[in-house]
Design an enzyme around this catalytic site. Structure first.
Site, PDB file in Angstrom:
ATOM      1  N   ALA A 161      61.103  18.889 -15.755  1.00 57.59           N
ATOM      2  CA  ALA A 161      60.061  19.724 -15.087  1.00 57.59           C
ATOM      3  C   ALA A 161      59.512  21.071 -15.679  1.00 57.59           C
ATOM      4  CB  ALA A 161      60.786  20.054 -13.739  1.00 57.59           C
ATOM      5  N   ARG A 175      37.507   9.942  -9.676  1.00 51.41           N
ATOM      6  CA  ARG A 175      36.101  10.286 -10.170  1.00 51.41           C
ATOM      7  C   ARG A 175      35.933   9.297 -11.310  1.00 51.41           C
ATOM      8  NH1 ARG A 175      36.922  15.628 -13.351  1.00 51.41           N
ATOM      9  NH2 ARG A 175      34.942  15.132 -14.098  1.00 51.41           N
ATOM     10  N   ARG A 204       2.102  14.752   6.367  1.00 54.69           N
ATOM     11  CA  ARG A 204       3.151  15.415   7.461  1.00 54.69           C
ATOM     12  C   ARG A 204       4.682  15.566   6.960  1.00 54.69           C
ATOM     13  NH1 ARG A 204       1.500  11.572  12.249  1.00 54.69           N
ATOM     14  NH2 ARG A 204      -0.061  10.630  10.649  1.00 54.69           N
ATOM     15  N   TYR A 216      41.229  18.808 -22.547  1.00 52.80           N
ATOM     16  CA  TYR A 216      39.778  19.457 -22.972  1.00 52.80           C
ATOM     17  C   TYR A 216      40.402  20.621 -23.967  1.00 52.80           C
ATOM     18  CZ  TYR A 216      34.975  21.038 -22.962  1.00 52.80           C
ATOM     19  OH  TYR A 216      33.819  21.590 -23.502  1.00 52.80           O
ATOM     20  N   TYR A 224       3.013  -2.285   3.763  1.00 52.02           N
ATOM     21  CA  TYR A 224       3.161  -0.781   3.846  1.00 52.02           C
ATOM     22  C   TYR A 224       4.088  -0.118   3.090  1.00 52.02           C
ATOM     23  CZ  TYR A 224      -0.908  -0.698   6.994  1.00 52.02           C
ATOM     24  OH  TYR A 224      -2.158  -0.967   7.545  1.00 52.02           O
ATOM     25  N   GLY A 225       4.068   0.673   2.028  1.00 49.51           N
ATOM     26  CA  GLY A 225       5.236   1.341   1.411  1.00 49.51           C
ATOM     27  C   GLY A 225       5.914   2.256   2.483  1.00 49.51           C
ATOM     28  N   SER A 265      58.146  17.641 -12.264  1.00 55.44           N
ATOM     29  CA  SER A 265      57.046  18.595 -11.733  1.00 55.44           C
ATOM     30  C   SER A 265      56.419  19.496 -12.687  1.00 55.44           C
ATOM     31  CB  SER A 265      57.434  19.111 -10.597  1.00 55.44           C
ATOM     32  OG  SER A 265      57.895  18.047  -9.527  1.00 55.44           O
ATOM     33  N   LEU A 318       0.883  -1.114   0.064  1.00 56.93           N
ATOM     34  CA  LEU A 318      -0.139   0.057   0.022  1.00 56.93           C
ATOM     35  C   LEU A 318       0.918   1.322   0.040  1.00 56.93           C
ATOM     36  CD1 LEU A 318      -2.840  -0.809   2.578  1.00 56.93           C
ATOM     37  CD2 LEU A 318      -2.679  -1.460   0.082  1.00 56.93           C
TER      38      LEU A 318
HETATM   39  C1  UD1 Z   1      -3.444   1.213   9.998  1.00 57.74           C
HETATM   40  C2  UD1 Z   1      -4.389   0.285  10.454  1.00 57.74           C
HETATM   41  C3  UD1 Z   1      -3.950   0.311  12.102  1.00 57.74           C
HETATM   42  C4  UD1 Z   1      -2.496  -0.152  12.389  1.00 57.74           C
HETATM   43  C5  UD1 Z   1      -1.596   1.107  11.616  1.00 57.74           C
HETATM   44  C6  UD1 Z   1      -0.229   0.426  11.850  1.00 57.74           C
HETATM   45  C7  UD1 Z   1      -6.266   0.301   9.234  1.00 57.74           C
HETATM   46  C8  UD1 Z   1      -7.620   0.688   9.314  1.00 57.74           C
HETATM   47  N1  UD1 Z   1      -5.681   0.581  10.404  1.00 57.74           N
HETATM   48  O1  UD1 Z   1      -3.774   2.537  10.501  1.00 57.74           O
HETATM   49  O2  UD1 Z   1      -4.783  -0.762  12.584  1.00 57.74           O
HETATM   50  O3  UD1 Z   1      -2.308  -0.197  13.775  1.00 57.74           O
HETATM   51  O4  UD1 Z   1      -1.985   0.899  10.397  1.00 57.74           O
HETATM   52  O5  UD1 Z   1       0.677   1.474  11.103  1.00 57.74           O
HETATM   53  O6  UD1 Z   1      -5.751  -0.365   8.288  1.00 57.74           O
HETATM   54  N2  UD1 Z   1      -2.915   3.493   2.314  1.00 57.74           N
HETATM   55  C9  UD1 Z   1      -3.442   3.465   1.081  1.00 57.74           C
HETATM   56  N3  UD1 Z   1      -4.755   3.730   0.833  1.00 57.74           N
HETATM   57  C10 UD1 Z   1      -5.587   4.396   1.665  1.00 57.74           C
HETATM   58  C11 UD1 Z   1      -5.282   4.379   2.962  1.00 57.74           C
HETATM   59  C12 UD1 Z   1      -3.758   4.007   3.202  1.00 57.74           C
HETATM   60  O7  UD1 Z   1      -2.736   2.906   0.544  1.00 57.74           O
HETATM   61  O8  UD1 Z   1      -6.969   4.574   0.996  1.00 57.74           O
HETATM   62  C13 UD1 Z   1      -1.827   3.095   2.753  1.00 57.74           C
HETATM   63  C14 UD1 Z   1      -0.835   4.390   3.377  1.00 57.74           C
HETATM   64  O9  UD1 Z   1      -0.205   5.055   2.197  1.00 57.74           O
HETATM   65  C15 UD1 Z   1       0.024   3.654   4.273  1.00 57.74           C
HETATM   66  C16 UD1 Z   1      -0.768   2.579   4.741  1.00 57.74           C
HETATM   67  O10 UD1 Z   1      -1.782   2.423   3.775  1.00 57.74           O
HETATM   68  O11 UD1 Z   1       1.037   3.185   3.844  1.00 57.74           O
HETATM   69  C17 UD1 Z   1      -1.417   2.695   6.218  1.00 57.74           C
HETATM   70  O12 UD1 Z   1      -2.345   3.858   6.029  1.00 57.74           O
HETATM   71  P1  UD1 Z   1      -2.654   4.954   7.335  1.00 57.74           P
HETATM   72  O13 UD1 Z   1      -3.686   5.832   6.939  1.00 57.74           O
HETATM   73  O14 UD1 Z   1      -1.346   5.368   7.760  1.00 57.74           O
HETATM   74  O15 UD1 Z   1      -3.303   3.933   8.402  1.00 57.74           O
HETATM   75  P2  UD1 Z   1      -3.191   3.883   9.894  1.00 57.74           P
HETATM   76  O16 UD1 Z   1      -4.514   4.976  10.491  1.00 57.74           O
HETATM   77  O17 UD1 Z   1      -1.910   4.383  10.292  1.00 57.74           O
END
Ligand code: UD1
Ligand code: MG
Length: 453
Positions: free
Chosen positions: A421, A331, A15, A385, A100-101, A403, A8
């Protein structure tokens, strides 16, 4: 069993206050999402899906080499919504692992522990107990200790907020079941989002086994939301890397003052002094010593070479028992044969320096092929060059260059030649010849110094 892996990366990351997608910010010199993709790629028999949305073009462009299935989630509505977009691409059998990414340090070892427990009637959750669980989804268990649900912070009851075991977000669910659960998700909660975590209660209700696995350390599941957390994770990774370098036989004079932004491979008895930065892929042979404040990027250094303080080396090959620096700059395209010496304030570029040759002081050697046992005097410059094109300088074995010589390329100096030199060499110097190419000195007797008028 085949495994779909969903990463994801569609979230906003507001932030970070950045024009770049959060997941492209780097930890240890590598974009967070690329670290996750790399780890995921090492898992056997799997298919990668990358969910992108906010700043998705950037993410897609930076991750093309992984050939993951890119799934767009414009207008992200929660982690469950993200998985729903991937649902049509999931294989009928097997299971789906969600990563998660912005959780970059997850290890394959931990994911393999999860995979080992996975089957058609089991959902595997990665959880961790935290002293301060604020912000995370809480793991709700029944009296028998079985997981029955995950409740998000914003939806939790007072009593649930006290639970210290939290959802890391990483889970592995059987596809045949997951499809139905995803279809049944609603956004009837405090955030108006489709929560992936709601599938846990559905799984419990359906009699699916929910088992939990814990990571070895907290950093593995730490997510990055802002630059303070990014910096903390950077330190954590650097300290992990320093420990593994030491365990592999390298001495770090201060393990808290080394930065590896990529991959550093070391032989035994390598010694690295403080404040060195290694970028890309760097290989240091056994017995190599690196002095303080050095920067090495994409280079291979042979056994027993000494690199003295404040040296920069980039895209270069360095032989064995060479002596480089202090304050040297190698380099791209520099190749040093064994026992070559490059001293202070010497810059090389696309230069092949033969065995035992020495360029000890204040020189620029570019677009050059130099044989063995050549001595290059202080202040020697290759004029490579002409303002438009680059030209080559060729120096054969056993040449002595005095030198302050300028070698105006293209030019060749044959074996055993000597250059006086201060010469400006514009023509070929033959074997064993001595070349003078400077104004003759004239001395005048009893010279009357000018007097003040
Ligand atoms: C989520 C979990 C929570 C967990 C926490 C851990 C859910 C509802 N909650 O909460 O239980 O403790 O992670 O860090 O899953 N993302 C998408 N698409 C979206 C929303 C999010 O790709 O629509 C991705 C975000 O980029 C991120 C990850 O999913 O990488 C997590 O999303 P985030 O909004 O941070 O979830 P949390 O509220 O932290
Ligand atoms: Mg989060």
């Amino acid at each position: 069993m085949t495994q779909d892996i969903v990463i994801l990366a569609a979230g906003k990351g507001s932030r970070m206050k950045s024009a770049f997608s959060k997941v492209l910010h780097k930890v240890g010199g590598i974009a967070m999402v690329r670290r996750v993709l790399t780890t995921a790629s090492t898992l056997a028999d799997s298919k990668l899906h990358l969910v992108v949305g906010h700043q998705g073009e950037q993410v897609e462009a930076n991750c093309q080499d992984f050939s993951a299935n890119i799934v767009w989630q414009n207008d992200p509505q929660g982690t469950g919504d993200a998985l729903r977009r991937v649902a049509p691409f999931l294989q009928a059998d097997g299971a789906t692992l969600t990563l998660y990414g912005d959780v970059p340090l997850i290890r394959a070892y931990t994911l393999e522990k999860m995979t080992a427990l996975s089957n058609a009637n089991t959902l595997v959750l990665l959880t961790i107990s935290l002293d301060n669980p604020t912000g995370y989804g809480r793991i709700v268990r029944n009296e028998q200790g079985k997981v029955t649900a995950i409740v998000e912070q914003k939806d939790a009851l007072e009593s649930q907020l006290a639970i210290k075991e939290v959802n890391t977000g990483i889970l592995l669910a059987p596809n045949a079941r997951l499809q139905g659960w995803l279809a049944a998700l609603t956004n009837n909660n405090a955030q108006g989002e489709y929560y992936l975590t709601d599938v846990i209660a559905m799984a419990a209700r359906d009699g699916v086994d929910i088992v939990t696995v814990n990571p070895e350390n907290e950093a593995e599941v730490a997510g990055v939301n802002d630059r303070v957390q990014l910096a903390a994770l950077e330190r954590e990774l650097q300290s992990q890397q320093a420990i593994s370098l030491m365990q592999n036989g390298a001495t770090l004079l201060d393990p808290s003052r080394i930065d590896v932004r990529g991959e550093l491979v070391t032989g035994n008895d390598v010694i690295i002094d403080v404040n060195c930065v290694f970028e890309g892929k760097v290989v240091l042979g056994s017995g190599v010593e690196v002095g303080p404040n050095c920067y090495l990027k994409n280079c291979i250094v042979g056994d027993n070479t000494i690199i003295k303080s404040n040296t920069l080396i980039e895209d270069s090959l360095v032989g064995e028992s060479c002596d480089i620096g202090p304050f040297a700059r190698l380099r791209p395209g520099t190749q040093l044969a064994n026992k070559a010496k490059i001293g202070n304030f010497v810059e090389t570029k696309k230069a092949i320096i033969g065995e035992g040759s020495k360029v000890n002081h204040l020189s620029y050697i570019g677009d050059t092929e130099m044989g063995a046992n050549v001595n290059v005097g202080a202040g020697t410059i290759t004029c490579n060059y002409d303002g438009v094109n680059k030209h080559k300088t060729q120096v054969a074995n056993n040449v002595f260059i005095g030198s302050n010589t300028s070698l105006v390329a293209p030019v060749q100096v044959a074996e055993g030649a000597t250059i006086a030199a201060g010469s400006t060499i514009t023509k070929q110097v033959g074997e064993k010849q001595l070349a003078f190419a400077r104004a003759r000195q004239t001395n005048k007797d009893n010279w009357p110094r000018p007097t003040k008028k």
